[in-house]
Design an enzyme around this catalytic site. Sequence first.
Site, PDB file in Angstrom:
ATOM      1  N   HIS A  53     -27.624  -9.158 -74.271  1.00 21.63           N
ATOM      2  CA  HIS A  53     -26.823  -8.210 -73.501  1.00 21.63           C
ATOM      3  C   HIS A  53     -27.543  -7.897 -72.198  1.00 21.63           C
ATOM      4  CE1 HIS A  53     -26.670  -3.869 -72.337  1.00 21.63           C
ATOM      5  NE2 HIS A  53     -25.398  -4.163 -72.209  1.00 21.63           N
ATOM      6  N   HIS A  92     -39.819 -11.575 -72.887  1.00 19.88           N
ATOM      7  CA  HIS A  92     -40.543 -10.469 -72.263  1.00 19.88           C
ATOM      8  C   HIS A  92     -41.359 -10.927 -71.052  1.00 19.88           C
ATOM      9  CE1 HIS A  92     -39.702  -6.899 -74.678  1.00 19.88           C
ATOM     10  NE2 HIS A  92     -39.512  -7.744 -75.682  1.00 19.88           N
TER      11      HIS A  92
END
Length: 247
Positions: A53, A92
């Site tokens: 998302h 990340h």
Amino acid sequence: MIEKAGVNFSHVFGDQLPASATKSRPELTGCSWEAFGVSVVIHPQNPYAPTAHANVRFFVAENGSNDPVWWFGGGYDLTPYYGNDEDCVHWHKTAKDACDVFSVELYPRLKANCDEYFYLPHRQEARGIGGLFFDDFNELGFNDSFAFMKSIGNSFVPAYLPILNRRRGLPFGDRERQFQLYRRGRYVEFNLVHDRGTLFGLQSKGRTESILMSLPPLARWEYSYTPQPGTPEDELYTRYLTPKEWV
């Protein structure tokens, strides 16, 4: 490969902010407002490929007597059903690289914001492995804050596509599929109960079909389910749904 995906472009405005927007900013009660945003959600069919998302947005409010109040917001988060360290590190690291161009202090703060935001307090568990989340962001001035938001938005595809390509062809059976549908239930719970964007859209009388676009096409609930210790399903809870530093 992808069971459901959507991209929403929104431009909404009104004479008075809904309650979800003024809860944390009561000084904006009664202000007229205007907002622009782009949101993306991807629900792959393969349980080994995580849901992703992303959202970026700009908001401005004014009451006619003071200078307009404006800010940027957005970020992205990853929701795996079967955890994988390689995916978490890549996700990340890409997020950190997009932040570090502007300040090395941004990624740790926005990563912590994401861990805190995408959390289901009624389940006492995270939705996924996080990413970035920022709101009320104007600290770099308009031009650099806008450039920062664009950097985050532009990094989403490089963050997600390699993960999707690695996992989309892995073989799976009914066990994996049923667990994926069960965990999708958590996604539904978060979006309908806690997500500020969903609440803002519904309270501002936006188009319901567009607001609920983020929900998966199929999900399931099972009473008092607990995965067997030592299974890949259990590992999702014990290793991946606990916030940690991946980079």
